[in-house]
Design an enzyme around this catalytic site. Sequence first.
Site, short mmCIF file in Angstrom:
data_model
loop_
_atom_site.label_atom_id
_atom_site.label_comp_id
_atom_site.label_asym_id
_atom_site.label_seq_id
_atom_site.Cartn_x
_atom_site.Cartn_y
_atom_site.Cartn_z
N LYS A 159 0.84 -1.20 0.00
CA LYS A 159 0.00 0.00 0.00
C LYS A 159 0.88 1.25 0.00
CE LYS A 159 -0.26 -0.14 5.05
NZ LYS A 159 -1.11 -0.03 6.25
N TYR A 183 17.38 30.09 6.63
CA TYR A 183 16.22 30.89 7.03
C TYR A 183 16.17 31.05 8.54
CZ TYR A 183 14.08 30.65 2.38
OH TYR A 183 13.80 30.79 1.05
#
Length: 354
Positions: A34, A254
């Site tokens: 899956k 950042y």
Amino acid sequence: MRQATITIDKQALKKNFNRVKSLAPHSKVVSMVKANAYGHDIKACLSALSETDAFGVACLDEAIQIRKLGYTQDITLIEGVFDEAELVSAIEYNCECLVHHQTQVEWIKKHHTSYKKKNLKVWVKLNSGMNRLGFKPNEIVSIIRELKSFGFTCILTMHFANADTEHDLNQQQQKLFLDIKEQCSPILASCCNSAALFKWQDLHFDYVRPGVMLYGASPFADHTVNELELTPVMDFSAEVIALNTIQAGEKVGYGSSFIAPHAMKIAVIGVGYGDGYPRAYQQQNYVYINGTLAPLIGRVSMDMMAIDVTDLPTSIGDKVELWGKHRLVDDVAIANGTIGYELLCRLTTRPHRI
């Protein structure tokens, strides 16, 4: 070309499958594929799992993809179908359905002739304490008896909530499952995921359902893949795209959250959270480069990250392993306060795949 790359080692996948067979030699194997084979790319992985008895998927779309690729093994829809029309399609594509609520039972009874004609089994889910899906203990026996009266072959199944740890609920779930199994005898049974497969040999029963162990990640927080004799299947790598020298007090990334304590050489890697690499690590995180681990510095951005290579001979174009056989995905996950499953499944389509 930007060199953020995901490489799938099919031989490692075969090796991990054989590890499953060595642990559960008398059980059939439902290989869980899956979520695009846990982010590994289902098309790339299926051929390495050609000896599996069945595939496990979460939805019909995943099952249809397997059929269209030409694979004929049994497929189990582990959440069942979501409406009656989907059941008709599931039968058409020879998919075995799990039932976990009464409406699904009514659908499958209504279509019992076509379902049984394909020799499909019904997986009946017991809610043994995890409280996601399944019939309560006081109703499941009558459900199974009703399905048997329609001529269905049933598989009693459940899922452990804490197979990866020591928890009181483990024993409660086991006891309940064994009690229901005895009441419904004779019946096929399946309850072992990757962690349970390692821990409880006496619970392997007719089918085992390995997932993350197939892909060379550990189902346990306190056991590495090396200890479990598993091999990572995915190599997630990128390249050094720039080298900078900074002085004490200069900042990186950042938010300017990293401040250099001394003169440093930093390498910029061409990969970031836009590729699926996690941004917010809680502990010091590392990558593997030129035979050693190098620490990340500053914030991971969408397309780039920085590492400290002050004492490491480094050149533009050098390969950096983000996770793989040297820097395990489980260790990256620990640094980011999550689990390897999540990191593998949330990779984006941007990295080049081999």
